[in-house]
Design an enzyme around this catalytic site. Structure first.
Site, PDB file in Angstrom:
ATOM      1  N   SER A  76      77.847  50.911  64.895  1.00 27.67           N
ATOM      2  CA  SER A  76      78.336  49.887  64.060  1.00 27.67           C
ATOM      3  C   SER A  76      79.174  49.039  65.071  1.00 27.67           C
ATOM      4  O   SER A  76      79.580  49.585  66.175  1.00 27.67           O
ATOM      5  CB  SER A  76      79.578  50.418  63.027  1.00 27.67           C
ATOM      6  OG  SER A  76      80.314  49.247  62.545  1.00 27.67           O
ATOM      7  N   TYR A 103      86.605  56.285  61.948  1.00 29.54           N
ATOM      8  CA  TYR A 103      85.174  55.474  61.737  1.00 29.54           C
ATOM      9  C   TYR A 103      84.925  54.746  63.077  1.00 29.54           C
ATOM     10  O   TYR A 103      83.819  54.867  63.651  1.00 29.54           O
ATOM     11  CB  TYR A 103      84.972  54.799  60.601  1.00 29.54           C
ATOM     12  CG  TYR A 103      83.809  54.029  60.380  1.00 29.54           C
ATOM     13  CD1 TYR A 103      82.644  54.665  60.055  1.00 29.54           C
ATOM     14  CD2 TYR A 103      83.543  52.659  60.745  1.00 29.54           C
ATOM     15  CE1 TYR A 103      81.501  54.056  59.800  1.00 29.54           C
ATOM     16  CE2 TYR A 103      82.468  52.049  60.546  1.00 29.54           C
ATOM     17  CZ  TYR A 103      81.490  52.785  60.046  1.00 29.54           C
ATOM     18  OH  TYR A 103      80.002  52.153  60.102  1.00 29.54           O
TER      19      TYR A 103
END
Length: 281
Positions: free
Chosen positions: A159, A181
């Protein structure tokens, strides 16, 4: 010397290849699985939710000409990764493409962040499973490799959050952040790099895709609440689509990318060119 075959089928073809996409029942994993199936590959998609993965496999097989098969797997430990590998080994002798897509996000307040889910479970799924699924499937990947002109492929889904300078963004509720995350995706990026050399010795490439905002269950909250703001942060003026992800995935699975390994490739509409925009993804 005869001219090389530079046709689309030769450079980007995946017909006849066998692929496994973890977390392939929804979101980005399903986009990649659809691209492979529609171009003639046999694709296995794995998820811990049988109903989701079975429905997705039926839907993707109907697209053809390839086929999609469902596997039920709950990743996060070495034993679970090995169990998934054993399921595939019972069906296939070779694996040409592994897409490590399974993952989760967690948003909480900075001073009250859930340890068991926000850190331990998330890091196990987002990082540890990438390593152990890959190593458990090395025998099938090695068997599929046809040398350095047609190596087997590992693709890790990272990501742009792994490079962002903030974890408080439009994808989480106000006052919350996705600190674990972002950290996990930075780890995936570096894991991709440090695995590139040992896998190259087996003629297996490993690269990471670092998406910006694409439609998925993980981004649904942000898209539902602040789609306009998200699109304004993108130099290209929109979030990602299935076609965007499919094109990059087919490139990384095919002859066209056979000389690329250890790369982390952003696909984010140019958001990483903008420090302000990057900090908010």
């Amino acid at each position: 010397m005869s001219a090389p075959d530079l046709s689309l089928g030769s450079l980007f073809g995946v017909k006849g290849k066998v692929a496994l996409v973890t977390g392939g029942g929804t979101g980005i994993g399903k986009m990649i699985a659809a691209a492979l199936v529609q171009n003639g590959a046999t694709v296995y998609i794995a998820s811990r939710k049988a109903a989701v993965v079975n429905a997705a496999a039926a839907e993707l097989t109907a697209m053809g000409p390839g086929k999609c098969h469902a596997l039920v797997a709950d990743l996060g430990s070495k034993a679970q990764a090995q169990a998934l590998a054993d399921l595939l080994k019972a069906r296939e002798q070779k694996l040409h493409v592994l897409v490590n897509n399974a993952g989760m996000a967690w948003g909480n307040k900075l001073d009250d962040y859930d340890e068991a889910n926000g850190w331990d479970r998330l890091m196990a799924l987002n990082v540890k499973s990438v390593f152990y699924v890959t190593t458990a499937l090395l025998p099938l990947l090695t068997a599929a490799s046809a040398g350095n002109l047609d190596p087997a492929r590992v693709i890790n889904i990272s990501s742009v959050a792994g490079s962002a300078c903030s974890a408080e963004d439009h994808l989480s509720a106000p006052g919350n952040g996705t600190w674990s995350y972002a950290t996990s995706k930075a780890a995936v990026n570096h894991l991709t790099r440090v695995l590139a050399h040992p896998l190259a010795r087996k003629t297996i490439t490993i690269n990471a895709i670092a998406p910006g905002v694409f439609p998925s269950r993980m981004t649904k909250f942000g898209i539902d609440k602040q789609l306009d703001a998200m699109q304004q942060m993108q130099p290209l003026g929109r979030i990602g689509t299935t076609e965007d992800m499919a094109g990059l995935a087919l490139f990384l699975c095919s002859r066209a990318s056979a000389h690329i390994t250890g790369a982390v490739i952003p696909i984010d509409g140019g958001a990483t060119l903008n420090v302000t925009g990057l900090s908010k993804l």
